[in-house]
Design an enzyme around this catalytic site. Structure first.
Site, PDB file in Angstrom:
ATOM      1  N   GLU A 117      -4.103  -1.342   1.862  1.00 45.62           N
ATOM      2  CA  GLU A 117      -3.972  -0.514   3.287  1.00 45.62           C
ATOM      3  C   GLU A 117      -4.152   0.853   2.710  1.00 45.62           C
ATOM      4  O   GLU A 117      -3.383   1.175   1.713  1.00 45.62           O
ATOM      5  CB  GLU A 117      -2.775  -0.838   3.914  1.00 45.62           C
ATOM      6  CG  GLU A 117      -2.674  -2.267   4.335  1.00 45.62           C
ATOM      7  CD  GLU A 117      -1.475  -2.483   5.295  1.00 45.62           C
ATOM      8  OE1 GLU A 117      -0.463  -1.631   5.329  1.00 45.62           O
ATOM      9  OE2 GLU A 117      -1.509  -3.569   5.922  1.00 45.62           O
ATOM     10  N   LYS A 121       6.527  -2.237  -3.418  1.00 45.80           N
ATOM     11  CA  LYS A 121       5.982  -0.946  -3.057  1.00 45.80           C
ATOM     12  C   LYS A 121       6.059   0.330  -4.056  1.00 45.80           C
ATOM     13  O   LYS A 121       5.118   1.152  -4.328  1.00 45.80           O
ATOM     14  CB  LYS A 121       6.531  -0.440  -1.657  1.00 45.80           C
ATOM     15  CG  LYS A 121       5.888  -1.600  -0.555  1.00 45.80           C
ATOM     16  CD  LYS A 121       6.490  -0.986   0.828  1.00 45.80           C
ATOM     17  CE  LYS A 121       5.721  -1.760   1.772  1.00 45.80           C
ATOM     18  NZ  LYS A 121       6.013  -3.226   1.791  1.00 45.80           N
ATOM     19  N   ASN A 136      -1.395  -6.018   0.568  1.00 43.06           N
ATOM     20  CA  ASN A 136      -0.775  -7.274   0.965  1.00 43.06           C
ATOM     21  C   ASN A 136      -1.456  -8.226   0.739  1.00 43.06           C
ATOM     22  O   ASN A 136      -2.683  -8.595   0.614  1.00 43.06           O
ATOM     23  CB  ASN A 136      -0.811  -7.282   2.822  1.00 43.06           C
ATOM     24  CG  ASN A 136      -0.198  -6.187   3.315  1.00 43.06           C
ATOM     25  OD1 ASN A 136      -0.768  -5.300   4.443  1.00 43.06           O
ATOM     26  ND2 ASN A 136       0.836  -6.199   3.043  1.00 43.06           N
ATOM     27  N   GLU A 151      -0.347   0.412   0.541  1.00 45.72           N
ATOM     28  CA  GLU A 151       0.039  -0.851  -0.147  1.00 45.72           C
ATOM     29  C   GLU A 151      -0.980  -1.847  -0.270  1.00 45.72           C
ATOM     30  O   GLU A 151      -2.016  -1.714   0.466  1.00 45.72           O
ATOM     31  CB  GLU A 151       1.589  -1.351   0.751  1.00 45.72           C
ATOM     32  CG  GLU A 151       1.087  -1.654   2.295  1.00 45.72           C
ATOM     33  CD  GLU A 151       2.088  -2.302   3.079  1.00 45.72           C
ATOM     34  OE1 GLU A 151       3.497  -2.265   2.228  1.00 45.72           O
ATOM     35  OE2 GLU A 151       2.081  -2.360   4.030  1.00 45.72           O
ATOM     36  N   PHE A 179       9.343  -1.997  26.315  1.00 46.61           N
ATOM     37  CA  PHE A 179       8.652  -3.000  25.113  1.00 46.61           C
ATOM     38  C   PHE A 179      10.085  -3.908  24.695  1.00 46.61           C
ATOM     39  O   PHE A 179      10.025  -4.239  23.509  1.00 46.61           O
ATOM     40  CB  PHE A 179       8.113  -2.207  24.233  1.00 46.61           C
ATOM     41  CG  PHE A 179       6.929  -1.454  24.443  1.00 46.61           C
ATOM     42  CD1 PHE A 179       5.609  -2.269  24.767  1.00 46.61           C
ATOM     43  CD2 PHE A 179       7.003  -0.304  24.862  1.00 46.61           C
ATOM     44  CE1 PHE A 179       4.435  -1.510  25.030  1.00 46.61           C
ATOM     45  CE2 PHE A 179       5.780   0.433  25.444  1.00 46.61           C
ATOM     46  CZ  PHE A 179       4.584  -0.200  25.272  1.00 46.61           C
ATOM     47  N   GLU A 181       8.309   8.725   0.793  1.00 47.17           N
ATOM     48  CA  GLU A 181       6.991   9.404   0.824  1.00 47.17           C
ATOM     49  C   GLU A 181       6.524  10.159   1.820  1.00 47.17           C
ATOM     50  O   GLU A 181       7.206  10.322   2.947  1.00 47.17           O
ATOM     51  CB  GLU A 181       5.799   8.471   0.469  1.00 47.17           C
ATOM     52  CG  GLU A 181       5.634   7.525   1.553  1.00 47.17           C
ATOM     53  CD  GLU A 181       4.519   6.574   1.474  1.00 47.17           C
ATOM     54  OE1 GLU A 181       4.250   6.205   0.543  1.00 47.17           O
ATOM     55  OE2 GLU A 181       3.968   6.060   2.519  1.00 47.17           O
TER      56      GLU A 181
END
Length: 656
Positions: free
Chosen positions: A275, A116, A290, A288, A348, A200
């Protein structure tokens, strides 16, 4: 074209690739760990090869075993799916050295985009918009704090080799950075074998929008429109759709052209995704790339009419793309929901165990289910908790969303926790239906967690009617049991249905149902023991999952579970005098919220703690979960130690 390919993956994506290969007349080889020996992808393939024990590092992440399986079976090419080895440059190079084709991009492109930090440098050079941040090595926590302070908060810390929501933390202050920087490094090392982190600027109120790319080995690279992936929880995508309700044709063209420029800069071919993060003003920045097939690729397939897996295989075989950019059109609307083994009613928490009942909504128009599980199978603690992907396609966004709601009502999963109700609540939420999305949507709309979608009076009335129908059917069956003593039973006509604190008088006579004074147009049949009750009430379809719970019923529909108690008028009058049981007070315990490994314990016996203070860290599904004190207190005793494997609700600490 290849005669035989091996799929170096498991679950739904392995099944997905096998089906396309079979359509193309290509033989398939599945690989599996001991945990997956009876998995659907193993049965679906023409051949299957055992890799090793359940841990991914000893099976699906072992490149030597994959290469050996190719040689043993004569597989000419490998499709990596997503996750595992799909973005490992070393794996793609190893295959090339062995004379095996990697169905994906060239190793150099994987290396360039997989890091990245380096990918941001390349994006800048290619003229792609990037988010302000620090591109370089971060020495330690103090250095991370210094960088974050210079960028200004909030900032996002990400594992350089990360993906899938792992190794990511949002920091709003120096304290946040100090608390979580080392955790990000550990997650990056555990999940990806790389503990480098970059920082970032976090764009507030952002949308997550990605561009699907497809390129061949002859210089053609196309963009296939965008996907809206803003609905996320803990940086893990939950809902995806194509196209985006936010993106204009002009914005789509700009994003697509920047994505293509980046791909061309690294000599990319095959399927890939760039993305972006987009602001409310429609500004967008590179996140990034993929270098693999994305989980959410089906929504793009449905609106473009392309089979991306087939295209990947053809490109890997050296074929040219048969379409140009002007041939790419987006028709209709597609929405995908990720069905996870997690319990939204309990924060969750991950859920593992046996799928006692698994019945997806197959055969319905406009509904597609991509899965890799079967009834009676296990959801293992060793792998990703996704059970299935539910994808719907309609002429417009509203139709695709309505199809999701109906399909989720018809989806039956028993034995483990799942998020079907939560997904239905998302589909019904006014803000989601309006398309007013950001990556903070779930956190903003469900700040206190999930307790079920709210039910209006109309839905409660309809559930009361169905309660009367179910009670009548059960009473009618009881009436026919042989050998009864005394006066023969009669099926009651009048019932009192108690739902969520409300009472409804329900009269059931033949096909006529009255709730209070409302006569309903009613078409439904129920047989005792039936799991799904499908009804049409006042010309509106409604599907309800029916479960017996003691003297009550549990009706699940439209994103919530409703306790329905149906009594005769006499029994209902008596029930009002019954004393309700008080649940035990567990507030003095710190309980393990999920099955997992206790990796850290921050406090000792006799120590005072403050509200919000980190107490312990439990690792589950490769994610670190920090358990914090709900209120100030003193630790009375410690019941567990680091390294212990804990069951759900196991006691970790007791407070005075």
């Amino acid at each position: 074209m290849f005669k035989k390919i091996l799929i170096a993956n498991r679950g739904e994506i392995a099944c997905r690739v096998i089906r396309t290969a079979r359509k193309m007349g290509i033989a398939t080889v599945a690989v599996y760990s001991d945990a997956d020996a009876r998995a659907p992808h193993v049965r679906l393939a023409d051949e299957a090869v055992r890799l090793g024990p359940p841990p991914a590092s000893e099976s699906y992440l072992n490149a030597d075993l994959i290469v050996l399986a190719c040689k043993e079976t004569g597989a000419e090419a490998v499709h990596p799916g997503y996750g595992f080895l799909s973005e490992r440059e070393s794996f793609a190079r190893r295959l090339a050295e062995e004379g095996i084709v990697f169905i994906g991009p060239p190793p150099a492109a994987i290396a360039a985009m997989g890091d990245k930090i380096e990918s941001k440098k390349l994006a800048l050079a290619a003229g792609v918009s990037v988010v302000p941040g620090f591109i370089g090595e971060i020495r330690d926590t103090d250095h991370a704090v210094e960088i974050a302070n210079s960028i200004t908060y909030p900032v996002m810390m990400k594992a350089s080799a990360g993906g899938g929501g792992k190794g990511m933390r949002l920091a709003y202050s120096e304290l946040d950075v100090r608390e979580t920087f080392e955790s990000v490094k550990r997650e990056g090392l555990a999940s990806f074998g790389d503990d480098r982190v970059f920082i970032e600027k976090f764009v507030e109120s952002p949308r997550h929008i990605e561009i699907q790319l497809l390129g061949d080995q002859h210089g053609t690279i196309l963009y296939l429109g965008e996907r809206e992936c803003s609905v996320q929880r803990r940086h893990q995508k939950v809902v995806e759709e194509a196209p985006s309700p936010f993106v204009t044709p002009e914005m789509r063209k700009q994003m697509g052209e920047q994505a293509v420029a980046l791909a061309q800069a690294v000599g990319y071919f095959s399927a890939g995704t760039v993305e972006f993060i987009a602001g409310a003003d429609r500004s967008f920045y590179f996140l990034e790339m993929n270098t693999r097939l994305q989980v959410e690729h089906p929504v793009t397939e449905l609106v473009t009419g392309l089979d991306l897996v087939e295209q990947m295989i053809r490109v890997a075989a050296g074929e040219k793309l048969t379409l140009a950019q002007e041939d790419v059109t987006l028709n209709g609307w597609a929405v995908e929901n990720r069905v996870y083994a997690e319990d939204p009613y309990r924060g969750f928490l991950p859920s593992t165990g046996r799928l006692v009942r698994y019945r997806p909504p197959l055969g319905k128009e406009g509904v597609r289910v991509d899965d890799g599980v079967a009834e009676g199978g296990e959801v293992s603690m060793f792998y990703d908790p996704m059970i299935a992907k539910l994808i719907t396609y309609g002429g417009d966004r509203e139709q695709a969303i309505d199809l999701q709601i109906a399909a989720l009502d018809s989806f039956v999963i028993d034995g483990i926790g799942h998020n079907l109700d939560f997904l239905s609540a998302l589909m019904q939420h006014p803000r989601f239906r309006a398309g007013a999305l950001t990556t903070g949507f779930i956190a903003e709309e469900f700040p206190e967690g999930f307790t079920g979608a709210p039910a209006d009076e109309r839905l409660k009335r309809n559930l009361a009617a169905l309660g009367g129908l179910v009670a009548s059917a059960e009473a009618e069956r009881a009436r026919h049991i042989d050998g009864q003593l005394g006066t023969p039973l009669k099926t009651p006509v009048l019932w009192i249905a108690q739902i969520d604190g409300d009472e409804f008088e329900v009269r059931v006579e033949g096909d006529t149902v009255l709730v209070g004074s409302d006569a309903l147009t009613f078409d439904a049949r129920y047989t005792p023991g039936q799991t799904l009750l499908e009804a049409i009430i006042d010309d509106e379809p409604l599907t309800v999952k029916v479960e017996r719970r003691g003297s009550s019923w549990l009706f699940t529909t439209r994103g919530a579970r409703h306790k329905v108690r149906v009594l005769t008028p006499r029994s209902a009058a008596h029930s009002r005098h019954m004393i309700a049981k008080t649940p035990p007070d567990l507030s003095k315990y710190l309980l393990c919220p999920m099955p997992g490994l206790l990796t850290m314990l921050h406090v000792a016996e006799g120590e005072k703690v403050e509200a919000g203070q980190p107490l312990a860290v439990v690792e589950a599904m490769k994610m670190e979960n920090i358990l914090r004190a709900e209120k100030a207190g003193t630790v009375a005793s410690v019941a567990a130690k680091p390294g212990d494997s804990l069951a759900v609700d196991a006691v970790i600490l007791e407070f005075e």
